[in-house]
Write an enzyme that holds these catalytic residues in place. Structure first.
Site, PDB file in Angstrom:
ATOM      1  N   ASP A  31    -167.443  40.565 -84.003  1.00  0.00           N
ATOM      2  CA  ASP A  31    -166.687  40.095 -84.908  1.00  0.00           C
ATOM      3  C   ASP A  31    -167.689  40.532 -85.796  1.00  0.00           C
ATOM      4  O   ASP A  31    -167.885  39.649 -87.250  1.00  0.00           O
ATOM      5  CB  ASP A  31    -166.626  38.623 -85.317  1.00  0.00           C
ATOM      6  CG  ASP A  31    -165.673  37.861 -86.284  1.00  0.00           C
ATOM      7  OD1 ASP A  31    -165.629  38.449 -86.959  1.00  0.00           O
ATOM      8  OD2 ASP A  31    -166.882  36.656 -86.886  1.00  0.00           O
ATOM      9  N   HIS A  67    -155.810  34.891 -85.720  1.00  0.00           N
ATOM     10  CA  HIS A  67    -156.713  33.963 -85.591  1.00  0.00           C
ATOM     11  C   HIS A  67    -156.082  32.632 -86.129  1.00  0.00           C
ATOM     12  O   HIS A  67    -155.548  31.966 -86.777  1.00  0.00           O
ATOM     13  CB  HIS A  67    -157.843  34.562 -86.569  1.00  0.00           C
ATOM     14  CG  HIS A  67    -158.850  32.887 -87.242  1.00  0.00           C
ATOM     15  ND1 HIS A  67    -159.528  32.455 -85.918  1.00  0.00           N
ATOM     16  CD2 HIS A  67    -158.826  32.554 -88.089  1.00  0.00           C
ATOM     17  CE1 HIS A  67    -160.485  31.413 -87.104  1.00  0.00           C
ATOM     18  NE2 HIS A  67    -160.200  31.491 -87.605  1.00  0.00           N
ATOM     19  N   LEU A  91    -165.535  47.201 -91.342  1.00  0.00           N
ATOM     20  CA  LEU A  91    -166.071  48.745 -91.377  1.00  0.00           C
ATOM     21  C   LEU A  91    -166.433  48.399 -93.623  1.00  0.00           C
ATOM     22  O   LEU A  91    -166.743  49.309 -94.412  1.00  0.00           O
ATOM     23  CB  LEU A  91    -165.694  49.531 -91.475  1.00  0.00           C
ATOM     24  CG  LEU A  91    -165.058  49.891 -89.892  1.00  0.00           C
ATOM     25  CD1 LEU A  91    -164.400  51.040 -89.838  1.00  0.00           C
ATOM     26  CD2 LEU A  91    -166.818  49.689 -89.082  1.00  0.00           C
ATOM     27  N   ARG A  92    -165.782  47.378 -94.053  1.00  0.00           N
ATOM     28  CA  ARG A  92    -166.062  47.309 -95.639  1.00  0.00           C
ATOM     29  C   ARG A  92    -165.223  48.173 -96.450  1.00  0.00           C
ATOM     30  O   ARG A  92    -165.423  48.752 -97.423  1.00  0.00           O
ATOM     31  CB  ARG A  92    -167.501  46.892 -96.092  1.00  0.00           C
ATOM     32  CG  ARG A  92    -167.848  45.882 -95.340  1.00  0.00           C
ATOM     33  CD  ARG A  92    -167.309  44.834 -95.782  1.00  0.00           C
ATOM     34  NE  ARG A  92    -167.792  43.668 -94.909  1.00  0.00           N
ATOM     35  CZ  ARG A  92    -167.477  41.925 -95.390  1.00  0.00           C
ATOM     36  NH1 ARG A  92    -166.122  42.062 -95.678  1.00  0.00           N
ATOM     37  NH2 ARG A  92    -168.130  40.733 -95.675  1.00  0.00           N
TER      38      ARG A  92
END
Lengths: 426, 335
Positions: free
Chosen positions: A306, A180, A64-65
């Site tokens: 993503d 990840h 969402l930054r």
């Protein structure tokens, strides 16, 4: 507010329903399916003839930054994008600025997200402080503040002792780690799959072995510690095989694939298309097919968007210098449907991979249409084609490798907690 | 996916990479260069093909040799030339590549000759410039150095005119080499039947054989019966690290010596894009020996660059006034 969604094709993977049934909503909850409860008078009727009614989508990875990178995207723009894409719940990675490693920051983010009244935001806390891979974050405090799991985003923990301790500690409390798998030394400075295309274009490659090596370490430690691990964005055939074997062994493992990796390969980089600068890198056709097969047989549990909004300027650079990422929230549903059509997978299974299973992995109350559950729904036309035009995307991030592609699957209504938060303009 | 180098009629619009260019265009460039070789021998070393045009050498990465050859080539075509070493100016102040390019477009540049440390930089600029501006890639990252590839083929053609009957070995750091990639594409497109690469695995990119080359790790084996040996430059920073154990070991295993040269055909030529590391990739006796064509490569480099710029700016060799000539160098000239 009472809403009746009328004549839609109801698809609820969790309850194994694929049938033409009405949905009745009152006070933010689903109060009945099929037959109207006694005395139910709808304030609004949503006509869903020829439309699919399914649980609101649950996305396992959407940036969402906020805080820190508001020039790339803002909470409001991205949550509007989410509901425009039918996404009603999303998990956001902790690689914000500052990093989500403080309970106060998480509370603030949750509070600000709630104020928007759009999609539910479920933060993933930083597994280690500042994502530095050295000291553990206050996982318990962060959980109390609203984190649903812990992640290192794209930053690997190089010290296996720290990774071991992190898994041990998380296992103590049953927290899920979202990791990840990429061995950082092998992947260092890599920007594309280490194969034919990277060789032709002179780009530094990331070998498939980088995923396999990291995965091997994670799985081995998970086996020792009993930690619950979710592998984010698997990208290789070998990775799929390793997860398949780990699941057979009974490890508490789940994993997802990004919608991009189901449709694109290294060849889509073409003449240095920076929109294809993604992490993990786009791999080979064989990898793409293995990911698809893994998703079909349940080895891969879910599809994530993503979603990584990037400002245009950051993409206007040579491939290696262009910022990683692409917009995805509004493409998650149509790309999933495209995959389902191509692979001849039924809607029940396809939608399950973006609703029920992702909700289960996050451990959040979403992803199904059971009576008494929160009325988070997506109503869409599975047969309506629309062209991906950056200008019409709600997300502040306009970059996508799918620009100008026609995709089927148009969201008509999105409901969160019984309220219509998105309605397609006619 | 449209090839960004070609216009809608299939003519050369930009020169960004050898890959994707048809044989027809490669031959057109080589034949045009042929007609420019003689210009250097004339008293007035100029033709008016680019008169009134402004060529901008935009070097984001340092290079003296390549920049100079482009500069000479443009001046021989009567262009106005501006050379900017951008790495030490605007870029260090935070300006993006495209900001720099926009400023030069505003100054009415007609052609950009671009060098950049990142693969794809020339493609990025070509995508950005208006249709009347041409872009020539003068080396981008590890990707491409098309004029070097073409001048190498031009040189080979001078000494070995029948390309369809050659064995060519490229030796050294193929992994990091834009020159090697361009040579491979040029040679395979033009029909050279056997292109070999010789290097340790650490200096070869993944699946390099998919470029159409035969891979050798043993230099003695790889050099057997070849007609052309193209040595690649090895950068010092790649020595003594994880790529290679030491310069001594490299020279011993992959350095070109007189002894190893004897494995090739007796009339084999030796090439090097320069600058050379003597005693690392090539022995001085070989570099300066009678089979070396390293200096003619440099000479032909100007003709190739003139040809590319002339073709891009729309000039046809037939319209050139008084150009033409024959090759000036023969095997042994450089010795």
């Amino acid at each position: 507010m009472k809403i009746q969604i009328k004549n839609g094709r109801l698809i609820d993977p969790k309850n194994n329903i694929d049938s033409k049934l009405d949905v009745f909503i009152a006070a933010g909850k689903i109060v009945a399916i099929g037959h109207s409860p006694e005395g139910f008078v709808a304030n609004q009727v949503v006509e869903a003839d020829n439309l699919v009614v399914c649980p609101g989508l649950v996305d396992l990875s959407a940036r969402l930054r906020e805080p820190g990178d508001e020039y790339k995207a803002r909470l409001v723009s991205e949550l509007q994008a989410a509901v425009a894409g039918g996404v009603t719940s999303l998990a956001c990675p902790p690689d914000t600025d500052p990093v989500l490693d403080e309970p106060g920051l998480v509370e603030m983010l949750k509070h600000r997200a709630k104020q928007q009244g759009l999609a539910h935001v479920y933060p993933l806390g930083a597994l280690t402080r500042q994502l530095e891979g050295k000291a553990l974050s206050e996982m318990s405090e962060l959980t109390t503040a609203g984190c649903v799991g812990f992640s290192q985003a794209n930053v690997a923990i190089t010290d296996t002792q720290v990774l071991w301790r992190a898994m041990e500690y998380a296992a103590t409390f049953g927290f899920t780690l979202f990791l990840h798998a990429e061995e950082p030394f092998l992947a260092a400075k890599g920007v594309a799959h280490d194969g034919e295309v990277a060789t032709r274009l002179g780009l530094k490659g990331i070998p498939s072995a980088a995923e396999a090596l990291a995965l091997s370490t994670i799985l081995r430690i998970a086996q020792e510690t009993g930690a619950k691990v979710h592998i984010s964005r698997l990208s290789t055939a070998e990775g799929v095989e390793m997860v398949r074997a780990a699941k057979k062994q009974g490890l508490k493992i789940s994993c997802d694939v990004s919608a991009h990796h189901l449709h694109l390969t290294e060849h889509d980089i073409g003449y240095f298309d920076a929109n294809c600068h993604l992490k993990p890198p786009l791999r080979t056709q064989r990898d793409k097919e293995a990911l698809s097969a893994g998703l079909k047989d349940g080895t891969i549990d879910a599809i994530c968007s993503d979603h990584t909004p990037v400002d245009d300027d950051a993409k206007l650079a040579p491939f290696a210098e262009a910022e990683i990422g692409a917009t995805g929230l509004e493409l998650l549903l149509p790309l999933t449907l495209k995959w389902a059509t191509e692979q001849k997978v039924g809607l029940l299974q396809a939608i399950g991979s973006i609703t029920q299973t992702s909700a289960r992995i996050l451990g959040v109350p979403a992803g199904d249409l059971s009576v008494n559950s929160d009325a988070d729904l997506c109503v869409f036309d599975a047969n309506e084609y629309w062209k991906v035009c950056p200008d019409t995307l709600k997300s502040q991030g306009k970059n996508t490798p799918f620009t100008n592609l026609e995709l089927a699957g148009k969201v008509k209504f999105t409901l969160v907690h019984g309220q219509i938060v998105y309605q397609q303009r006619t | 996916m449209n090839n960004p180098q070609l216009d809608r009629d299939g003519n050369l619009k930009h020169l960004l990479s050898i890959e994707g260019l048809p044989k027809r265009i490669l031959n057109q460039i080589l034949d045009t260069a042929e007609s420019f070789v003689g210009v250097a021998e004339r008293e007035v070393k100029k033709v008016p093909l680019l008169r009134g045009k402004t060529v901008c050498n935009l070097f984001f990465e340092n290079s003296t040799r390549t920049r100079t050859t482009f500069e000479i080539a443009a001046k021989r075509l009567s262009a106005d030339v501006i050379s900017l070493n951008v790495s030490t100016s605007s870029q260090s102040k935070g300006e993006t590549i495209l900001d720099t390019v926009d400023n030069l477009i505003a100054m009415h540049a007609d052609m950009f000759v671009v060098r950049h440390a990142q693969s794809g930089a020339a493609h990025l600029i070509a995508k950005h410039v208006p249709p009347h501006i041409h872009v020539v890639n003068a080396g981008d990252g590890r990707h491409s150095h098309p004029t070097q590839g073409l001048l190498d083929v031009f040189t080979i053609r001078k000494y070995k005119p029948d390309l369809h009957n050659l064995k060519i070995a490229i030796v050294g750091d193929v992994l990091h080499s834009r020159v090697a990639r361009s040579e491979i594409h040029a040679l395979t497109t033009l029909g050279v039947p056997e292109v070999r690469v010789i290097a340790p695995k650490t200096l070869l990119p993944a699946q390099v054989e998919k470029l159409g080359v035969h891979v050798f790790h043993d230099m003695e084996e790889g050099l057997k019966d070849v007609d052309v040996i193209m040595m690649l430059r090895l950068q010092n920073e790649r020595m003594n690290g994880a790529m290679l154990p030491s310069s001594q070991e490299y020279f011993k295993t992959y350095g070109l010596t007189q002894e190893k040269l004897k494995l090739a055909k007796p009339d084999a030529i030796v090439m090097h894009p320069g600058p050379m590391n003597r005693g690392v990739e090539i022995d001085s006796n070989v570099a300066d020996g009678k089979q070396s064509v390293i200096l003619p490569q440099v000479t032909y480099g100007i003709a190739i660059r003139m040809a590319v710029m002339a073709l891009l700016a729309g000039g046809s060799p037939a319209q050139q006034q008084g150009t033409g000539g024959s090759p000036t160098a023969t095997a042994g000239d450089a010795s």
